[in-house]
Scaffold this active site. Structure first.
Site, PDB file in Angstrom:
ATOM      1  N   GLU A  71       1.919 -10.149   0.361  1.00  0.00           N
ATOM      2  CA  GLU A  71       2.268  -8.730   0.314  1.00  0.00           C
ATOM      3  C   GLU A  71       3.767  -8.611   0.626  1.00  0.00           C
ATOM      4  O   GLU A  71       4.428  -9.609   0.981  1.00  0.00           O
ATOM      5  CB  GLU A  71       1.443  -7.925   1.343  1.00  0.00           C
ATOM      6  CG  GLU A  71       1.595  -6.420   1.146  1.00  0.00           C
ATOM      7  CD  GLU A  71       0.536  -5.566   1.848  1.00  0.00           C
ATOM      8  OE1 GLU A  71      -0.359  -6.116   2.518  1.00  0.00           O
ATOM      9  OE2 GLU A  71       0.620  -4.324   1.712  1.00  0.00           O
ATOM     10  N   HIS A 107       1.487  -8.845  -3.663  1.00  0.00           N
ATOM     11  CA  HIS A 107       0.494  -7.805  -3.377  1.00  0.00           C
ATOM     12  C   HIS A 107       1.257  -6.498  -3.171  1.00  0.00           C
ATOM     13  O   HIS A 107       1.584  -6.102  -2.047  1.00  0.00           O
ATOM     14  CB  HIS A 107      -0.319  -8.171  -2.125  1.00  0.00           C
ATOM     15  CG  HIS A 107      -1.495  -7.268  -1.894  1.00  0.00           C
ATOM     16  ND1 HIS A 107      -2.736  -7.503  -2.437  1.00  0.00           N
ATOM     17  CD2 HIS A 107      -1.618  -6.112  -1.196  1.00  0.00           C
ATOM     18  CE1 HIS A 107      -3.576  -6.549  -2.083  1.00  0.00           C
ATOM     19  NE2 HIS A 107      -2.908  -5.675  -1.321  1.00  0.00           N
ATOM     20  N   ASP A 116       0.857  -1.197   0.000  1.00  0.00           N
ATOM     21  CA  ASP A 116       0.000   0.000   0.000  1.00  0.00           C
ATOM     22  C   ASP A 116       0.889   1.241   0.000  1.00  0.00           C
ATOM     23  O   ASP A 116       2.101   1.145   0.117  1.00  0.00           O
ATOM     24  CB  ASP A 116      -0.963  -0.013   1.203  1.00  0.00           C
ATOM     25  CG  ASP A 116      -0.233   0.061   2.539  1.00  0.00           C
ATOM     26  OD1 ASP A 116       0.861  -0.516   2.652  1.00  0.00           O
ATOM     27  OD2 ASP A 116      -0.743   0.699   3.481  1.00  0.00           O
TER      28      ASP A 116
HETATM   29  O1  G3I Z   1      -0.922 -10.653  18.585  1.00  0.00           O
HETATM   30  C1  G3I Z   1      -1.781 -11.738  18.195  1.00  0.00           C
HETATM   31  C2  G3I Z   1      -1.381 -12.992  18.926  1.00  0.00           C
HETATM   32  O2  G3I Z   1      -1.574 -12.817  20.302  1.00  0.00           O
HETATM   33  C3  G3I Z   1      -2.221 -14.148  18.372  1.00  0.00           C
HETATM   34  O3  G3I Z   1      -1.787 -15.337  18.955  1.00  0.00           O
HETATM   35  C4  G3I Z   1      -2.061 -14.246  16.871  1.00  0.00           C
HETATM   36  C5  G3I Z   1      -2.946 -15.326  16.277  1.00  0.00           C
HETATM   37  O4  G3I Z   1      -3.111 -15.159  14.890  1.00  0.00           O
HETATM   38  O5  G3I Z   1      -2.427 -13.025  16.284  1.00  0.00           O
HETATM   39  C6  G3I Z   1      -1.635 -11.941  16.706  1.00  0.00           C
HETATM   40  O6  G3I Z   1      -2.076 -10.810  16.067  1.00  0.00           O
HETATM   41  C7  G3I Z   1      -1.730 -10.677  14.722  1.00  0.00           C
HETATM   42  C8  G3I Z   1      -0.962  -9.369  14.557  1.00  0.00           C
HETATM   43  O7  G3I Z   1      -0.693  -9.136  13.203  1.00  0.00           O
HETATM   44  C9  G3I Z   1       0.366  -9.390  15.299  1.00  0.00           C
HETATM   45  O8  G3I Z   1       1.213 -10.359  14.769  1.00  0.00           O
HETATM   46  C10 G3I Z   1      -2.974 -10.675  13.877  1.00  0.00           C
HETATM   47  O9  G3I Z   1      -3.583 -11.936  13.917  1.00  0.00           O
HETATM   48  C11 G3I Z   1      -2.646 -10.306  12.440  1.00  0.00           C
HETATM   49  O10 G3I Z   1      -3.830 -10.166  11.695  1.00  0.00           O
HETATM   50  C12 G3I Z   1      -1.862  -9.029  12.398  1.00  0.00           C
HETATM   51  O11 G3I Z   1      -1.417  -8.843  11.085  1.00  0.00           O
HETATM   52  C13 G3I Z   1      -0.919  -7.562  10.757  1.00  0.00           C
HETATM   53  C14 G3I Z   1      -1.686  -7.032   9.539  1.00  0.00           C
HETATM   54  O12 G3I Z   1      -1.118  -5.826   9.113  1.00  0.00           O
HETATM   55  C15 G3I Z   1      -3.155  -6.825   9.816  1.00  0.00           C
HETATM   56  O13 G3I Z   1      -3.332  -5.857  10.792  1.00  0.00           O
HETATM   57  C16 G3I Z   1       0.559  -7.721  10.410  1.00  0.00           C
HETATM   58  O14 G3I Z   1       1.292  -8.043  11.586  1.00  0.00           O
HETATM   59  C17 G3I Z   1       1.097  -6.449   9.797  1.00  0.00           C
HETATM   60  O15 G3I Z   1       2.406  -6.706   9.323  1.00  0.00           O
HETATM   61  C18 G3I Z   1       0.205  -5.978   8.661  1.00  0.00           C
HETATM   62  O16 G3I Z   1       0.691  -4.754   8.243  1.00  0.00           O
HETATM   63  C19 G3I Z   1       0.128  -4.203   7.058  1.00  0.00           C
HETATM   64  C20 G3I Z   1      -0.342  -2.804   7.404  1.00  0.00           C
HETATM   65  O17 G3I Z   1      -1.420  -2.883   8.311  1.00  0.00           O
HETATM   66  C21 G3I Z   1      -0.721  -2.020   6.152  1.00  0.00           C
HETATM   67  N1  G3I Z   1       0.332  -2.040   5.190  1.00  0.00           N
HETATM   68  C22 G3I Z   1       0.703  -3.386   4.787  1.00  0.00           C
HETATM   69  C23 G3I Z   1       1.200  -4.181   5.965  1.00  0.00           C
HETATM   70  C24 G3I Z   1       1.662  -5.569   5.569  1.00  0.00           C
HETATM   71  O18 G3I Z   1       0.618  -6.433   5.251  1.00  0.00           O
HETATM   72  O1  9MR Z   2      -3.952  -3.641  -0.032  1.00  0.00           O
HETATM   73  C1  9MR Z   2      -4.159  -3.663   1.376  1.00  0.00           C
HETATM   74  C2  9MR Z   2      -2.918  -4.183   2.053  1.00  0.00           C
HETATM   75  O2  9MR Z   2      -1.835  -3.318   1.835  1.00  0.00           O
HETATM   76  C3  9MR Z   2      -3.185  -4.386   3.539  1.00  0.00           C
HETATM   77  O3  9MR Z   2      -2.099  -5.037   4.160  1.00  0.00           O
HETATM   78  C4  9MR Z   2      -4.424  -5.223   3.728  1.00  0.00           C
HETATM   79  C5  9MR Z   2      -4.779  -5.439   5.192  1.00  0.00           C
HETATM   80  O4  9MR Z   2      -4.995  -4.268   5.849  1.00  0.00           O
HETATM   81  O5  9MR Z   2      -5.505  -4.643   3.089  1.00  0.00           O
HETATM   82  C6  9MR Z   2      -5.324  -4.523   1.683  1.00  0.00           C
HETATM   83  O6  9MR Z   2      -6.437  -3.898   1.137  1.00  0.00           O
HETATM   84  C7  9MR Z   2      -7.547  -4.718   0.998  1.00  0.00           C
HETATM   85  C8  9MR Z   2      -8.624  -4.242   1.949  1.00  0.00           C
HETATM   86  O7  9MR Z   2      -8.214  -4.399   3.296  1.00  0.00           O
HETATM   87  C9  9MR Z   2      -9.903  -5.000   1.693  1.00  0.00           C
HETATM   88  N1  9MR Z   2     -10.300  -4.899   0.302  1.00  0.00           N
HETATM   89  C10 9MR Z   2      -9.279  -5.425  -0.613  1.00  0.00           C
HETATM   90  C11 9MR Z   2      -7.997  -4.669  -0.452  1.00  0.00           C
HETATM   91  C12 9MR Z   2      -6.904  -5.254  -1.364  1.00  0.00           C
HETATM   92  O8  9MR Z   2      -7.316  -5.451  -2.618  1.00  0.00           O
END
Ligand code: G3I
Ligand code: 9MR
Length: 609
Positions: free
Chosen positions: A589, A538, A223
């Site tokens: 991603e 991604h 993103d």
């Molecule tokens: O902390 C809990 C843990 O206690 C639990 O056991 C585990 C079970 O699945 O989940 C843990 O939480 C996770 C958290 O990351 C910390 O690791 C969530 O499930 C998981 O959904 C979450 O994912 C994050 C994701 O964003 C969604 O929020 C990723 O770490 C993080 O790297 C990712 O970052 C995104 C940015 O929001 C937007 N830009 C792209 C980037 C990469 O995808």
């Molecule tokens: O493209 C987005 C990615 O960078 C983020 O890590 C992800 C989770 O927050 O979300 C992606 O965007 C999606 C959105 O959350 C839901 N609709 C589809 C988007 C990607 O096509």
């Protein structure tokens, strides 16, 4: 986009057909045709130029071969361990063949063990005893030969350059131009000179809607937003790579616009983000905005076409502390370059102190996503780890004992670092500077804690069917699991640097093998590197451009069973739940905090082995 999709589809189909053909050849024995096809495929790896920088190849290699024999698809260091994972039903013996088809080594496979994360029963082929440089394939009767791999003193050098170059490709606010980017050149997007203060970030002196300028920085991931918390660990990791291995990085020419100036390229790269981070501090109170973002994620478009209004959103304790830690490190590193960057070191020092003070006055300000904002959260829970890390960095930089007291107040046992849990980064810096710390620092206890943590990681190798550190627990397969593996290696490298004990470095190398092919899906997770690597990450710039191959040097997030994106996955198993498709933002991603340890670890391994 449609053209792009068709191209990738074509490549995929070519790959499938070739793979079927190769399987057919393989079932009848070991065929030399297999070998030559596989050798051809490795041309996707960028070739060195006269300046020793990768020349990106924008025509992706079709993903051929079946990877039944899983190994680091780039290869091995002559003087290090060399291990492949092979199916359990293979015959007892294996052999190594050189490019002329001559057998150069033979050995016996290890015992059968099951890796629960991919539900595979496998045996290990260990050819560590063979150490002559060259190109080789591993052969086992009854299955196709392995991919061709190298034994080479610099087997991860180009990967290291490309992993760092990936940050350049992800720069906001700059045209990525042809002399540096070849076919991946693009016009600039996101100048960020008219960013609005979001209601959640409003203050008396900067009310809602106030415009500020907050240019530069790296896009976080696939993103286009910029998040301080995730910039924290990413920027630190690149700064640490330089701080630990300055000689290696001083000679690296990465063909970026700043190459040739008095700064090493890795520091020029860091500066692009550091200067943005500085703009995220409110000069009126020292607080730091959590992120700079659009309200929603953009579509699958290039940066210049993603022109929705951007905002800085809410100050948070985590942002202030990540910022303070990075600025403290930057202050000590850029003090070496006062002539080239007059005043920067002092500016970073003041910025760090102001952010630290804000955090002390506001120790529990969680990030809460406003109801009109839908982009990444990076909402870490609990800030003791960030306090400990920032305190450690301030202590090292300022040589002020009171910050060591703060470190001890917040300190917890080290664990694998991530964007949400950074305490181990403080340990890492303290160990690196152990020799020059004041008497107040109890280095013995820091060392004991750290080495006991590293022992647990290292011992994982012995109980792993794949002979790797990654996968001691199923819970390591989280969103961004490949960064778990890489950060484990970064921790093991600290143990090696501190103790000189070689087994820590050997263990670190096993996870690099994991990233580059010795894993549940048998691919290299780094774009452009290895025989089979991701084609459909991604990543908006890679998906929206007209180039068939993705931008090289990015590590995909990696397998994890959450499947939060709702795509259709081939498996629910933790180490096999991975999809090379744009749809899969939860496994495919890319992100700066995943690429940074790829840079750190690949560079360190080049120096160590
Ligand atoms: O902390 C809990 C843990 O206690 C639990 O056991 C585990 C079970 O699945 O989940 C843990 O939480 C996770 C958290 O990351 C910390 O690791 C969530 O499930 C998981 O959904 C979450 O994912 C994050 C994701 O964003 C969604 O929020 C990723 O770490 C993080 O790297 C990712 O970052 C995104 C940015 O929001 C937007 N830009 C792209 C980037 C990469 O995808
Ligand atoms: O493209 C987005 C990615 O960078 C983020 O890590 C992800 C989770 O927050 O979300 C992606 O965007 C999606 C959105 O959350 C839901 N609709 C589809 C988007 C990607 O096509």
């Amino acid at each position: 986009m449609v053209v792009k999709f068709l191209r990738v589809l074509c490549l995929y189909l070519v790959g499938v057909v070739l793979s079927m053909l190769l399987n057919a050849c393989g079932s009848g024995g070991n065929s030399r045709d297999t070998a030559s096809s596989e050798t051809g495929a490795t041309s996707s790896t960028p070739a060195p130029t006269s300046t020793n920088t990768p020349t990106p190849s924008s025509t992706p290699a079709a993903n051929i071969g079946n990877g039944l024999i899983k190994l680091n698809q780039l290869g091995f260091y002559p003087n290090a361990n060399k291990v492949a994972v092979v199916p359990a039903n293979a015959t007892n013996n294996f052999a190594l063949f050189n490019e002329n088809g001559e057998q150069v080594f033979q050995g016996q496979l290890g015992t059968v063990n099951t890796w629960p994360h991919s539900d595979e029963s496998v045996r290990l082929a260990d050819f560590s005893g063979f150490n002559t440089a060259g190109n080789y394939r591993l052969r086992i009767d009854g299955i196709p030969d392995s991919d061709t791999f190298k034994i080479d003193d610099n087997v991860h050098r180009l990967l290291n350059s490309a992993a760092l170059k990936a940050f350049y490709y992800n720069r906001a606010g700059m045209a990525i131009s042809a002399p540096y980017a070849g076919d991946w050149s693009r016009t600039a997007g996101h100048a960020d000179t008219e960013v609005k203060i979001h209601a959640s970030a409003a203050s008396e002196l900067r009310p809602t809607g106030t415009r500020i300028t907050s240019p530069m920085g790296w896009y976080d991931a696939g993103d286009y937003n910029k998040y301080i918390v995730n910039s924290g660990i990413s920027t630190y990791t690149l700064l640490a790579a330089y701080e630990h291995y300055p000689d290696y990085y001083r000679t690296q020419n990465n063909n970026i616009p700043e190459s040739g100036n008095p700064l090493p390229d890795i520091l020029d790269e860091v500066l692009w983000n550091l200067r943005w981070m500085l703009t995220m501090q409110d000069p009126n109170d020292g607080g730091v905005y959590h992120k700079l973002t659009t309200l929603r994620f953009s579509g699958q478009v290039l940066p210049q076409d993603a022109d929705a209004q951007r905002y800085v959103v809410q100050k948070s304790t985590a942002a202030a502390l990540n910022f303070a830690a990075v600025m403290a490190v930057a202050s000590r590193i850029f003090s070496e370059f006062e002539t080239h960057l007059p005043g920067l070191s002092e500016q970073c020092r003041t910025a760090a102190l102001n952010a630290w003070q804000w955090a002390k006055n506001n120790p529990e300000v969680a990030y809460r996503q406003p109801s009109d904002v839908f982009t990444g959260e990076y909402a870490s829970a609990g800030y003791r780890d960030e306090f400990a890390w920032a305190a450690a960095e301030l202590y090292i930089t300022l040589n002020d004992d009171s910050y060591y007291q703060q470190f001890t107040q917040y300190r917890a046992e080290p664990s694998v670092p991530s964007w949400g849990y950074t305490v181990a980064l403080g340990y890492m810096s303290l160990l690196h500077h152990a020799q020059r710390l004041s008497g107040v620092a109890d280095i013995a206890s820091i060392r004991t804690s750290f080495l006991s943590f590293a022992d647990d990681l290292r011992n994982g190798v012995n109980s792993s069917a794949f002979g790797i550190v990654m996968g001691r627990e199923a819970s390591e397969f989280v969103w961004g699991s490949n960064a778990v593996a890489l950060n484990q290696s970064m921790m093991l490298i600290q143990a090696f640097r501190d103790s000189g004990e070689r087994s820590y470095a050997d263990a670190a190398l096993t996870n690099m093998d994991y990233i580059l092919g010795r894993n549940g899906v048998g691919i290299s997770f780094v774009t452009g590197f290895g025989t089979r690597s991701p084609l459909a990450i991604h990543h908006r710039p890679s998906a929206a451009d007209s180039v068939a191959a993705p931008i090289p040097g990015f590590v995909a997030g990696g397998p994890q069973p959450g499947q939060q994106d709702g795509c259709s996955y081939p498996s629910a198993l933790p180490a096999k739940s991975y999809l090379d498709d744009w749809c899969s933002y939860s496994t495919n991603e890319i992100a700066i905090n995943w690429n940074a340890p790829l840079v750190y670890v690949s560079g360190a391994l080049e120096v160590i082995f």
